[in-house]
Design a protein around this motif. Structure first.
Motif, short mmCIF file in Angstrom:
data_model
loop_
_atom_site.label_atom_id
_atom_site.label_comp_id
_atom_site.label_asym_id
_atom_site.label_seq_id
_atom_site.Cartn_x
_atom_site.Cartn_y
_atom_site.Cartn_z
N GLU A 22 2.52 6.57 -6.99
CA GLU A 22 1.48 7.46 -7.51
C GLU A 22 1.77 8.94 -7.23
O GLU A 22 1.57 9.79 -8.09
N LYS A 23 2.27 9.25 -6.03
CA LYS A 23 2.32 10.65 -5.60
C LYS A 23 3.71 11.25 -5.45
O LYS A 23 3.85 12.47 -5.44
N GLU A 62 1.34 4.08 -3.00
CA GLU A 62 1.14 5.52 -2.77
C GLU A 62 2.36 6.31 -3.25
O GLU A 62 2.22 7.36 -3.89
N LYS A 113 0.84 -1.21 0.00
CA LYS A 113 0.00 0.00 0.00
C LYS A 113 0.87 1.26 0.00
O LYS A 113 0.62 2.20 -0.76
#
Length: 120
Positions: free
Chosen positions: A109-110, A106, A102
C-alpha cells in the motif's frame, strides 16, 4: 573350527554369485521419486523507479542475524546520498520463515521500493 573358517567364505561366495545371477534375470519396475512437479510460474521483478526522490523506501529486517545492522548502514547511506527519499524501517513479525501478511500489505500500500535484509 578350522573347517568352518575355510568353508564359510566359500559358502558366502557361492551365495553371492547365486544371488547375482538371479538378480540379472529379474526385471523390476520402479517409479520416479521426483514425480511430476508442476511448472514454476515466472514472476518478473518490479520495474525500477526513474528516481528515488520523494519515494518511500521500506527497509525490512526479517530478524536474521546481522540484518538490522546491515539495514541501518544502508539507510545511513540513503540519508546522506538520497535525502529526498522517505525511509521506513520495519521488523517482520515472527521468525524469518514465517509469513507477516500485515507487513506485506502495508508495504504494497505505502512503499515505492523495499529492501529486505537477510544478514550475516
Amino acid at each position: 573350527m578350522n573347517l568352518k573358517r575355510k568353508f564359510l567364505p566359500t559358502l558366502m561366495v557361492v551365495m553371492i554369485c547365486t544371488a547375482l545371477s538371479f538378480a540379472q534375470d529379474v526385471k523390476i519396475t520402479v517409479l520416479n521419486p521426483r514425480g511430476n512437479p508442476p511448472p514454476i510460474p515466472l514472476i518478473p521483478m518490479a520495474p525500477r523507479p526513474d528516481s528515488l526522490d520523494a519515494k518511500t523506501i521500506y527497509f525490512v529486517d526479517i530478524k536474521y542475524e546481522g540484518g538490522a545492522s546491515l539495514l541501518r548502514a544502508i539507510m545511513e547511506w540513503f540519508t546522506q546520498n538520497k535525502p529526498a527519499a522517505k525511509l521506513v524501517m520495519r521488523e517482520k513479525a515472527g521468525s524469518f520463515d514465517q509469513e507477516d501478511a500485515k507487513l506485506w500489505s502495508e508495504i504494497k500500500e505505502k512503499a515505492d521500493a523495499v529492501v529486505v535484509a537477510v544478514g550475516h
